[in-house]
Design a protein around this motif. Sequence first.
Motif: not given
Length: 331
Positions: A283-284, A327
């Motif tokens: 995450d990302p 991301g």
Amino acid sequence: MNIYDIAELAGVSIATVSRVLNDSPNVAEKTKLRVRGIMEEHGYVPSGFSRGQNATKTIGLICPDAADDYMAKAVARLEGSLRDYGYDCFLYCSGYGYEDCQTAVNALLRCRVDALILIGSIYADDDPDSQRVNYIREAAAHTPVFMINGYVRGENIYCAVCDDFDASRAAVEEMIASGRRKILFLADMDTVSTNLKRQGCQAALAGAGLELQADVSVGLSNQINQTRDHLLKLWELDVDGIFAANDALAAGALKYAKRRGLSVPGDLCVIGYNNSELSVCCDPELSTIDSREDRLCQIVIDFLKLHLGGRRGGGKVCAKGCLIRRGTTDF
């Protein structure tokens, strides 16, 4: 008494014993007489396999570590395809040591497998004169050898590789085009594949008139938290991009960024390698290079079917890797 015992008593390689069994003209008559004399003395009767008659319907799979996501997926894919083709598999996890790799190859040859499949560049060497991979060439004189993401020049050796240099160069070029100038290369194992990735990264930087900001070797294999801690020890690091040789290292870099309070991809752009499950657990989510493990496995299966169908030779097929944007990049 087996072919390995004969080779040891005669002071020759197993490849030489195999050539004697097949009455190869490439073995000196003096050597043939010595090997045959030892066979007669010990009552050795060569099997059909030793004469090149592949009839065991088993394939030997060797990888350094089946816990590695890339290798685990390759093993599962190969085993399923080979089972559909009517072949069983023996799996040997060799570890990364040179002698351990030799032991693994010899152990599976003793099982009289019809072919060997080696997974990973730890078994490779791109130097045509290297003696380090002679054990693979010797094995190939006895049974066909197929390599995934590794290349050894030699007869009866078939290789499927990802173009690590080109994929790395292209990804870092995009990183540079997005405005990154201080890029770190992050590695763990010292393998042919890792070196090609490093060279691709350096080529992209040189093309833009830049130099590699840092070349960090963690010295560990796929250890996420240890990678984070190793980077944290280098607190004065001033980088705006990290290109990692695998996804686990990249995940460790993301943990480092979080601990440092760096935004990703704003302050720090990160790209991994292999498009493993780890890349979507972050995450990302991690931008990463798909090294086409699925394609390489299929190439090897196709090679194997052709060989077992009577085709002989050797060679290399190269697949093109591609960047999967998620991301941790902003381009």
